[in-house]
Write a protein that holds these residues in place. Structure first.
Motif, PDB file in Angstrom:
ATOM      1  N   VAL A  88       1.599  -1.174   0.210  1.00  0.00           N
ATOM      2  CA  VAL A  88       0.165   0.351  -0.271  1.00  0.00           C
ATOM      3  C   VAL A  88       1.276   0.716   0.131  1.00  0.00           C
ATOM      4  N   ILE A  89       1.841   1.249   1.006  1.00  0.00           N
ATOM      5  CA  ILE A  89       2.956   2.111   1.037  1.00  0.00           C
ATOM      6  C   ILE A  89       3.649   2.522  -0.335  1.00  0.00           C
ATOM      7  N   ASP A  90       4.069   1.171  -1.724  1.00  0.00           N
ATOM      8  CA  ASP A  90       4.734   1.831  -2.644  1.00  0.00           C
ATOM      9  C   ASP A  90       3.442   2.201  -3.149  1.00  0.00           C
ATOM     10  N   THR A  91       2.426   1.912  -3.307  1.00  0.00           N
ATOM     11  CA  THR A  91       0.922   2.350  -3.781  1.00  0.00           C
ATOM     12  C   THR A  91       0.919   3.545  -4.370  1.00  0.00           C
ATOM     13  N   LEU A  92       0.766   3.511  -3.107  1.00  0.00           N
ATOM     14  CA  LEU A  92       0.756   5.640  -2.781  1.00  0.00           C
ATOM     15  C   LEU A  92       1.648   6.447  -3.026  1.00  0.00           C
ATOM     16  N   LYS A  93       2.266   6.410  -3.271  1.00  0.00           N
ATOM     17  CA  LYS A  93       3.989   6.857  -2.558  1.00  0.00           C
ATOM     18  C   LYS A  93       4.136   7.504  -4.223  1.00  0.00           C
ATOM     19  N   ASN A  94       2.878   6.996  -5.435  1.00  0.00           N
ATOM     20  CA  ASN A  94       3.628   7.570  -6.316  1.00  0.00           C
ATOM     21  C   ASN A  94       1.741   7.938  -6.314  1.00  0.00           C
ATOM     22  N   VAL A 102      -3.018   9.972   5.491  1.00  0.00           N
ATOM     23  CA  VAL A 102      -3.164   7.843   5.474  1.00  0.00           C
ATOM     24  C   VAL A 102      -1.074   8.095   5.676  1.00  0.00           C
ATOM     25  N   MET A 103      -0.448   8.071   4.952  1.00  0.00           N
ATOM     26  CA  MET A 103       0.664   7.697   4.743  1.00  0.00           C
ATOM     27  C   MET A 103       1.636   7.973   6.185  1.00  0.00           C
TER      28      MET A 103
END
Length: 149
Positions: free
Chosen positions: A52-58, A81-82
Motif C-alpha cells: 500500500v505504501i509503495d502504491t500510494l507514493k506515486n 493516511v501515509m
C-alpha cells in the motif's frame, strides 16, 4: 506401555508421570505453533503495508483514499493516511523481530525440555543416529572407510 499410561507411573526423573511430561511437551509445542502462526500473520500484514505504501507514493497527496479502521471504511486523503501507514509498518517490524526472538527462545526451551526428559520423536531418531555415531567416531579417533559410511 499401555499399563504405564493407565497407572500413571512416575519416571525416575523429577517425579513426574510420563503423561505429565508429555503434556508439558505438547503445551510447549502448541505455544511455539501459536507464535509461529502469529508471526506469519504479522509478516503478511507487513507485506500488505509495504504494498500500500509503495502504491500510494506515486499518487497525488490530495487524492481520496479509503482506510479500514476497526471494520469501518473511512474516507481520507493520501497525505492523511501515509504517516499512519509508515508508523504502523515500523511498529510491525519491531513486533516481528520480538516474535522471532521469542520463537527462538521457545525452540531452545523445547530442546532443553526434550533433553531433560529424554523425549524422542519418531522419524527424527533415525536421522540423528548417524550424526551421533559420526560424532562418537570423531571423538574416539576411529578411521572409517568412506565407502562404509
Amino acid at each position: 506401555m499401555a499399563s504405564e499410561k493407565k497407572s500413571g507411573k512416575t519416571s525416575s526423573k523429577g517425579g513426574k508421570s510420563n503423561e505429565e511430561i508429555f503434556a508439558g511437551f505438547q503445551t510447549l509445542r502448541n505455544e511455539q505453533r501459536m507464535m509461529a502462526n502469529k508471526l506469519s500473520e504479522m509478516e503478511m500484514e507487513l507485506n500488505e503495508h509495504k504494498i500500500v505504501i509503495d502504491t500510494l507514493k506515486n499518487v497525488d497527496p490530495k487524492r481520496k483514499c479509503y482506510r479500514m479502521i476497526g471494520g469501518v471504511l473511512c474516507e481520507r486523503t493520501v497525505e492523511d493516511v501515509m504517516p499512519t501507514l509508515v508508523t504502523n509498518k515500523e511498529q510491525l517490524i519491531k513486533v516481528i523481530e520480538a516474535l522471532n526472538d521469542q520463537l527462538t527462545k521457545k525452540g531452545i526451551e523445547i530442546n532443553e525440555y526434550k533433553e531433560k526428559h529424554n523425549i524422542r520423536i519418531r522419524g527424527q531418531d533415525d536421522l540423528q543416529h548417524p550424526e551421533e555415531e559420526s560424532k562418537e567416531a570423531k571423538r574416539n579417533a576411529i578411521v572409517v572407510n568412506p565407502i562404509e559410511v
